[in-house]
Design an enzyme around this catalytic site. Structure first.
Site, PDB file in Angstrom:
ATOM      1  N   HIS A 230    -126.038  38.529 148.051  1.00 39.67           N
ATOM      2  CA  HIS A 230    -125.383  38.223 146.776  1.00 39.67           C
ATOM      3  C   HIS A 230    -125.981  39.038 145.626  1.00 39.67           C
ATOM      4  O   HIS A 230    -125.614  38.842 144.465  1.00 39.67           O
ATOM      5  CB  HIS A 230    -125.527  36.717 146.504  1.00 39.67           C
ATOM      6  CG  HIS A 230    -124.564  36.174 145.512  1.00 39.67           C
ATOM      7  ND1 HIS A 230    -124.959  35.459 144.402  1.00 39.67           N
ATOM      8  CD2 HIS A 230    -123.209  36.227 145.445  1.00 39.67           C
ATOM      9  CE1 HIS A 230    -123.906  35.100 143.703  1.00 39.67           C
ATOM     10  NE2 HIS A 230    -122.829  35.545 144.306  1.00 39.67           N
ATOM     11  N   LYS A 232    -127.040  42.077 142.990  1.00 35.68           N
ATOM     12  CA  LYS A 232    -126.306  43.113 142.255  1.00 35.68           C
ATOM     13  C   LYS A 232    -127.333  43.937 141.483  1.00 35.68           C
ATOM     14  O   LYS A 232    -127.780  43.540 140.401  1.00 35.68           O
ATOM     15  CB  LYS A 232    -125.301  42.484 141.273  1.00 35.68           C
ATOM     16  CG  LYS A 232    -124.356  41.442 141.901  1.00 35.68           C
ATOM     17  CD  LYS A 232    -124.626  40.096 141.284  1.00 35.68           C
ATOM     18  CE  LYS A 232    -123.588  39.063 141.616  1.00 35.68           C
ATOM     19  NZ  LYS A 232    -123.362  38.734 142.993  1.00 35.68           N
ATOM     20  N   ASP A 237    -132.938  57.197 139.308  1.00 37.14           N
ATOM     21  CA  ASP A 237    -134.072  58.104 139.080  1.00 37.14           C
ATOM     22  C   ASP A 237    -135.407  57.384 138.946  1.00 37.14           C
ATOM     23  O   ASP A 237    -136.382  57.976 138.462  1.00 37.14           O
ATOM     24  CB  ASP A 237    -133.844  58.955 137.826  1.00 37.14           C
ATOM     25  CG  ASP A 237    -132.673  59.912 137.968  1.00 37.14           C
ATOM     26  OD1 ASP A 237    -132.279  60.192 139.120  1.00 37.14           O
ATOM     27  OD2 ASP A 237    -132.151  60.368 136.936  1.00 37.14           O
ATOM     28  N   HIS A 408    -119.250  33.103 134.702  1.00 40.37           N
ATOM     29  CA  HIS A 408    -119.933  33.433 135.948  1.00 40.37           C
ATOM     30  C   HIS A 408    -121.418  33.698 135.698  1.00 40.37           C
ATOM     31  O   HIS A 408    -122.163  34.069 136.595  1.00 40.37           O
ATOM     32  CB  HIS A 408    -119.268  34.675 136.558  1.00 40.37           C
ATOM     33  CG  HIS A 408    -119.670  34.977 137.963  1.00 40.37           C
ATOM     34  ND1 HIS A 408    -120.454  36.068 138.287  1.00 40.37           N
ATOM     35  CD2 HIS A 408    -119.392  34.349 139.137  1.00 40.37           C
ATOM     36  CE1 HIS A 408    -120.635  36.104 139.595  1.00 40.37           C
ATOM     37  NE2 HIS A 408    -120.008  35.075 140.141  1.00 40.37           N
ATOM     38  N   LYS A 410    -125.354  33.397 135.163  1.00 39.97           N
ATOM     39  CA  LYS A 410    -126.397  32.600 135.807  1.00 39.97           C
ATOM     40  C   LYS A 410    -127.687  32.804 135.015  1.00 39.97           C
ATOM     41  O   LYS A 410    -128.465  33.732 135.282  1.00 39.97           O
ATOM     42  CB  LYS A 410    -126.625  33.029 137.254  1.00 39.97           C
ATOM     43  CG  LYS A 410    -125.349  33.107 138.118  1.00 39.97           C
ATOM     44  CD  LYS A 410    -124.952  34.528 138.332  1.00 39.97           C
ATOM     45  CE  LYS A 410    -123.922  34.771 139.405  1.00 39.97           C
ATOM     46  NZ  LYS A 410    -123.036  33.767 139.796  1.00 39.97           N
ATOM     47  N   ASP A 415    -137.265  26.980 125.669  1.00 42.25           N
ATOM     48  CA  ASP A 415    -138.137  27.019 124.486  1.00 42.25           C
ATOM     49  C   ASP A 415    -138.086  28.321 123.701  1.00 42.25           C
ATOM     50  O   ASP A 415    -139.051  28.654 122.990  1.00 42.25           O
ATOM     51  CB  ASP A 415    -139.588  26.724 124.894  1.00 42.25           C
ATOM     52  CG  ASP A 415    -139.760  25.322 125.465  1.00 42.25           C
ATOM     53  OD1 ASP A 415    -138.877  24.482 125.225  1.00 42.25           O
ATOM     54  OD2 ASP A 415    -140.767  25.081 126.153  1.00 42.25           O
TER      55      ASP A 415
END
Length: 490
Positions: A230, A232, A237, A408, A410, A415
């Site tokens: 899952h 991404k 470089d 979508h 996450k 604080d």
């Protein structure tokens, strides 16, 4: 018709089905007990009891665990340098010999020390971070960085669609291949189900390398469909990296049926690139049939460009890992919060200990804010999410349902000090089944940017109240109850 013969055959099939169920139950309870939570074990036993034969077939596709040995193949002694670095950092924390310039590192040393128990979660400093919440702006920058690449480009994606956006990125990669650059792409075989290796014929002819994660060995059947990559990430470089929640495809530009796509992604520069590069090499070597992808120095170059002040740990988790570092990190952050907690997740199906941590925080006077979608992209998951979120209402947690398309994102931020951004949802699938990666960021500026983005999202959200929730119809209550019952295997 010989009914006696048919009866005998049916009896044999029932006996075989019963024995198979008993054996599988034995495997789930005893042989895989160290790799499963109690809720997952009970959920699978429930499925086997209700659907004896079908349950066995479902288990073959969804229930099997992953070999740690397979995921660590081809790395040999290459990891020793990173293991030594992590051990040195652990020793420095244990001896209170920090030497770090970031105040948040010292303040949240317990969280850092815990995440260091996984060898790829070493602490990095001097990092610069750019935050993206819109897919168009993100991929404009990604394409600019790809075209400016000088040496190599590595990409790892759950979903890499070859639609408008995907083709633009592939065209850019092929342009760099013609210039002699090294380009590697690792995509998930289920997350990118419309894509096949044959689609990359021209890309490979130019020298590009592409691998599918846990590919199906049988047409239309994938026995690892429940354990997906899952992640991404992009590394360019050894100087620029990307990590977050956006996949590659037109849907993530707001062009799909769900409408506007609200997500969170980061562009990073600094020492953290080495951690992203390590993650990519480990994942590539676990899937590639080519000679080992070496930990060459060119993949870990001296960093150039503007330095930032952020400290970052890259934490990974997956079914082959002994420690669920992202879940532990989330829970530790929640338990450490003194003033406020901001959470965004499209799927909110954690275990009860996580729910209890949020309740305890709210009951202790911490302001807890949770944002979830107002519309489903997966019906059962949506109803389980809604039910779990509503469980927090009595404790005074603010629950927002995002109305402007689909959220979508996450993120977890506490604080106005530290935050986590990545691929992991707050659910059992991300914590136990999928291969995930998150950045744990010790930087007040990024934390405040995330809060400001959250507050802007509130303007396009509805506050869920106990009064409104209690008025939901019986049909919704039934959907929630069923979804919650099977949530450990969703």
């Amino acid at each position: 018709m010989n009914f006696g013969f048919l009866g005998t055959i049916l009896t044999i099939l029932l006996v075989v089905g019963f024995i198979t169920n008993v054996v599988l139950a034995f495997v789930i309870i005893f042989l895989e007990r160290d790799r499963r939570t109690a809720s997952s074990t009970w959920a699978w036993l429930f499925v086997l009891f209700v659907l004896p034969v079908i349950g066995f077939i479902l288990y073959l596709f969804l229930g099997r665990t992953v070999s740690k040995k397979k995921m660590e193949k081809n790395n040999g002694d290459e990891l020793h340098a990173f293991e030594d670095l992590v051990q040195d950092q652990i020793d420095s924390f244990d001896k209170h010999n920090y030497g770090y310039i970031n105040d948040q590192v010292i303040k949240h040393r317990d969280l850092i020390r815990m995440l260091l128990m996984k060898q790829d979660a070493f602490l990095t400093e001097n990092n610069k971070i750019d935050l993206f919440t819109d897919g168009h702006k993100l991929y404009e920058k990604v394409l600019e960085d790809i075209y400016n690449a000088q040496d190599y480009i590595h990409l790892e994606y759950y979903t890499f669609e070859l639609d408008g956006l995907g083709k633009r990125i592939l065209d850019a990669l092929e342009t760099k291949l013609k210039e002699g650059l090294e380009v590697k792409l690792l995509y998930d075989d289920v997350g990118s189900k419309k894509v096949r290796l044959s689609k990359f014929k021209h890309f490979r002819a130019l020298g590009g390398e592409v691998e599918a994660f846990f590919p199906s060995k049988v047409p239309l059947i994938n026995f690892r469909m429940n354990n997906r990559n899952h992640r991404k990430i992009i590394i360019i470089d050894g100087q620029i990296g990307y990590i977050g929640g956006f996949n590659v495809g037109d849907d993530y530009l707001g062009l799909g049926k769900l409408g506007y796509w609200r997500d969170t992604h980061t562009r990073v520069q600094g020492e953290v690139i080495d951690a992203l590069q390590l993650r990519f090499i480990l994942d590539w070597n676990s899937q590639s049939h080519r000679p080992q992808f070496k930990f060459d120095q060119k993949y870990f170059p001296k960093k150039i460009g503007d330095k930032g002040n952020a400290a970052i740990q890259i934490a990974s988790s997956g079914p082959a890992f002994d420690l669920h570092q992202i879940e532990y990190g989330y829970t530790k952050m929640i338990m450490s919060a003194k003033k406020s907690i901001y959470l965004q997740s499209p799927y909110f199906i954690p275990d009860q200990s996580y729910i209890n941590a949020l309740k305890m925080a709210a009951n202790s006077g911490v302001e807890v804010n949770l944002m979830i979608p107002c519309k489903p992209d997966h019906p059962f998951v949506y109803w389980a999410t809604f039910s779990n979120a509503a469980d927090l209402l009595d404790s005074g947690v603010n629950i927002y349902t995002y109305q402007n398309g689909f959220i979508h994102s996450k993120i977890l931020m506490i604080d106005d000090e530290i935050s986590s951004i990545g691929s992991a949802n707050m659910d059992f699938r991300s914590f136990e089944l999928n291969f995930e990666v998150n950045a744990f960021i010790y930087d007040e500026d990024i934390a405040k940017q995330l809060r400001q983005a959250f507050e802007k999202d509130i303007e396009q959200s509805k506050l869920l109240t106990k009064k409104v929730y209690d008025k939901r119809p019986l049909s919704i209550k039934f959907k929630e109850g069923l979804a919650k019952l099977i949530s450990p295997i969703l």
